[in-house]
Design a protein around this motif. Structure first.
Motif, mmCIF file in Angstrom:
data_model
loop_
_atom_site.group_PDB
_atom_site.id
_atom_site.type_symbol
_atom_site.label_atom_id
_atom_site.label_comp_id
_atom_site.label_asym_id
_atom_site.label_seq_id
_atom_site.Cartn_x
_atom_site.Cartn_y
_atom_site.Cartn_z
ATOM 1 N N LEU A 203 2.072 -6.676 -2.748
ATOM 2 C CA LEU A 203 2.144 -7.055 -1.330
ATOM 3 C C LEU A 203 1.268 -8.279 -1.085
ATOM 4 C CD1 LEU A 203 1.808 -3.532 0.377
ATOM 5 C CD2 LEU A 203 3.825 -4.616 -0.595
ATOM 6 N N ARG A 204 1.865 -9.258 -0.416
ATOM 7 C CA ARG A 204 1.136 -10.493 -0.107
ATOM 8 C C ARG A 204 1.029 -10.692 1.406
ATOM 9 N NH1 ARG A 204 0.604 -13.961 -4.558
ATOM 10 N NH2 ARG A 204 1.795 -13.284 -6.392
ATOM 11 N N ASN A 205 -0.042 -11.324 1.821
ATOM 12 C CA ASN A 205 -0.227 -11.639 3.238
ATOM 13 C C ASN A 205 0.389 -12.997 3.578
ATOM 14 O OD1 ASN A 205 -2.013 -13.523 2.186
ATOM 15 N ND2 ASN A 205 -3.863 -12.518 2.973
ATOM 16 N N LYS A 206 0.184 -13.440 4.807
ATOM 17 C CA LYS A 206 0.783 -14.703 5.259
ATOM 18 C C LYS A 206 0.302 -15.900 4.438
ATOM 19 C CE LYS A 206 1.855 -13.758 10.115
ATOM 20 N NZ LYS A 206 1.506 -14.059 11.531
ATOM 21 N N GLN A 207 -0.915 -15.775 3.934
ATOM 22 C CA GLN A 207 -1.472 -16.885 3.158
ATOM 23 C C GLN A 207 -0.977 -16.872 1.709
ATOM 24 O OE1 GLN A 207 -3.528 -14.876 5.258
ATOM 25 N NE2 GLN A 207 -3.138 -16.469 6.797
ATOM 26 N N GLY A 208 -0.185 -15.863 1.361
ATOM 27 C CA GLY A 208 0.356 -15.769 0.014
ATOM 28 C C GLY A 208 -0.548 -15.049 -0.969
ATOM 29 N N VAL B 268 -2.342 -6.123 -2.619
ATOM 30 C CA VAL B 268 -2.142 -4.720 -2.976
ATOM 31 C C VAL B 268 -1.055 -4.582 -4.033
ATOM 32 C CG1 VAL B 268 -1.443 -2.433 -2.103
ATOM 33 C CG2 VAL B 268 -2.781 -3.957 -0.643
ATOM 34 N N GLN B 269 -1.293 -3.671 -4.976
ATOM 35 C CA GLN B 269 -0.232 -3.219 -5.879
ATOM 36 C C GLN B 269 -0.073 -1.721 -5.641
ATOM 37 O OE1 GLN B 269 -0.912 -3.469 -10.131
ATOM 38 N NE2 GLN B 269 1.284 -3.448 -10.554
ATOM 39 N N ALA B 270 1.168 -1.285 -5.357
ATOM 40 C CA ALA B 270 1.428 0.119 -5.029
ATOM 41 C C ALA B 270 2.649 0.631 -5.781
ATOM 42 C CB ALA B 270 1.637 0.283 -3.527
#
Length: 412
Positions: A148-153, A157-159
């Motif tokens: 999972l990446r945020n807006k900044q790239g 998280v790895q799930a």
């Protein structure tokens, strides 16, 4: 990068419920929300008896604890007002008069109720809560897990397993699960807060008004603490487009001119902006899971098509998602085929109810029939009690689909 077996996107009722049930099983999870709590959520704010039941399943003391909150108003039922102005009253409890000391439902602004659940989350060491974190990109690893990446790239998280409970506008739902909005199964709504609305029910029944000139939509008036009311309208998106309806204009017009509302709103004051929102309705079955993910609540389009209720269904899906997640970890299986256990559990619990609500929604295409039912029920206590039982009991509600029920009603 934070690594976890279970990541839950969205800390509303569906996500928080899932996290709490997992915690009850001793299973840790990461719960992420793009906002910081308390935060507002545009909604009708009604908490039905089903919500109370789901709170009790999380912890037996929660309904009573909610009742001690100043921001929660106890409510005992619904008034359906037909196109001809006939009132059909449906208590949340069948033994309404005998059990009025035990509220079956509540009305509470979502800014308070959602925070009430998040406060329970904060007390659980099994749950890692991240606020003000928005995930916008989901990447698959070879083993099926998600990055999972945020807006900044940034990869945060790895799930192994995602429980997606981030609402009606979920990017994951659209782009990964490929569930698209369908106007026939989507409702457009507006919500406003008023102060000083008169004529509220003494037992805080919520009101659903089905005005002839606004069908197939409806207007609601829900009492709130401190003399406020949640007032809003909802209509199928397909009808809004077809009839070119301006929902805000129609809502204000009905409040100002309709005989049943005009006097009640004469001295009422609008205390917040009129805000719009979308309701993905559970009026058709969808695939609400896939490889390494499940869709909860609004993200899985589980809203009742007749009443617009979504909170309880989100909590029910959260409970079953936690059950499925525990099975996934135990078996170390995360495939779409194995995840079907979640779909089956959710629809076993909700589909009969959702399907029947779809039939009731279609009844709005025959306002004269709706009016006849409400008219007879308003004058016949036994019939009103029968319909009340039908609406509270899913198996009895099947009779509302049968033409023979209406034939007997019309000719007796």
């Amino acid at each position: 990068m934070y690594k976890t077996d279970i990541c839950i996107l969205g800390a509303g009722p569906g996500g928080a419920t899932a996290a709490l049930h997992l915690a009850n099983k001793g299973i840790p999870s990461l719960l992420i929300d793009k906002a910081a709590f308390p935060r507002d959520k545009i909604c009708g704010d009604a908490l039905s008896g089903k919500v109370v039941n789901e709170l009790r399943r999380i912890a037996p003391e929660l309904p009573e604890l909610l009742g001690t909150q100043q921001e929660a108003l106890p409510s005992w039922g619904i008034h359906f007002i037909s196109p001809g102005g006939h009132k059909l009253s449906v208590p949340f409890l069948q033994n309404y008069n005998a059990a009025k000391d035990v509220p079956a439902g509540y009305i509470s602004k979502r800014i308070y109720f959602d925070n009430f659940l998040v406060e329970q989350v904060r007390q659980r060491p099994e749950i890692e809560l991240w606020e003000n974190v928005e995930m916008t990109k989901y990447e698959r690893e070879e083993d099926g897990s998600f990055i999972l990446r945020n807006k900044q790239g940034e990869a945060l998280v790895q799930a192994k397993l995602l429980l997606v409970a981030n609402g009606a506008q979920s990017g994951f739902t659209r782009h990964i699960a490929n569930l698209q909005q369908e106007p026939e199964h989507y409702c457009a709504g507006l919500r406003a807060y008023y102060k000083g609305v008169t004529g509220m029910d003494a037992d805080n029944f919520i009101e659903l008004h089905f005005f002839k000139d606004f069908l197939p939509g409806y207007l609601w008036v829900f009492p709130l603490p401190n003399g406020e009311a949640n007032v809003g309208v909802g209509m199928l998106s397909s009808a809004v487009s077809k009839k070119k309806v301006n929902l805000k204009k129609e809502m204000l017009h009905m409040i100002a001119t309709h005989p049943s509302l005009k006097q009640r709103f004469a001295n009422a004051e609008l205390v917040d902006d009129i805000r719009g929102f979308g309701l993905p309705l559970g009026s058709k079955k969808r695939s609400i899971s896939g490889d390494n993910y499940m869709l909860l609540g609004d993200a899985g389009a589980l809203i009742d098509p007749f009443t617009g209720e979504g909170i309880s269904n989100a909590m029910i899906s959260g409970r079953w998602a936690a059950e499925q997640a525990a099975n996934c970890l135990q078996e170390q299986k995360f495939t779409a085929a194995f995840m079907q256990g979640y779909d089956k559990a959710v629809y076993n619990r909700l589909w009969k109810e959702l399907r029947l609500s779809r039939h009731l929604q279609k009844l709005l295409n025959y306002p004269w029939l709706f009016d006849k039912v409400a008219s007879k029920a308003s004058k016949n206590e036994a019939l009103a009690e029968t319909i009340s039982c039908m609406l509270n009991d899913v198996d009895l509600r099947e009779r509302l689909k049968q033409p023979s029920f209406y034939m007997k009603l019309l000719f007796n």
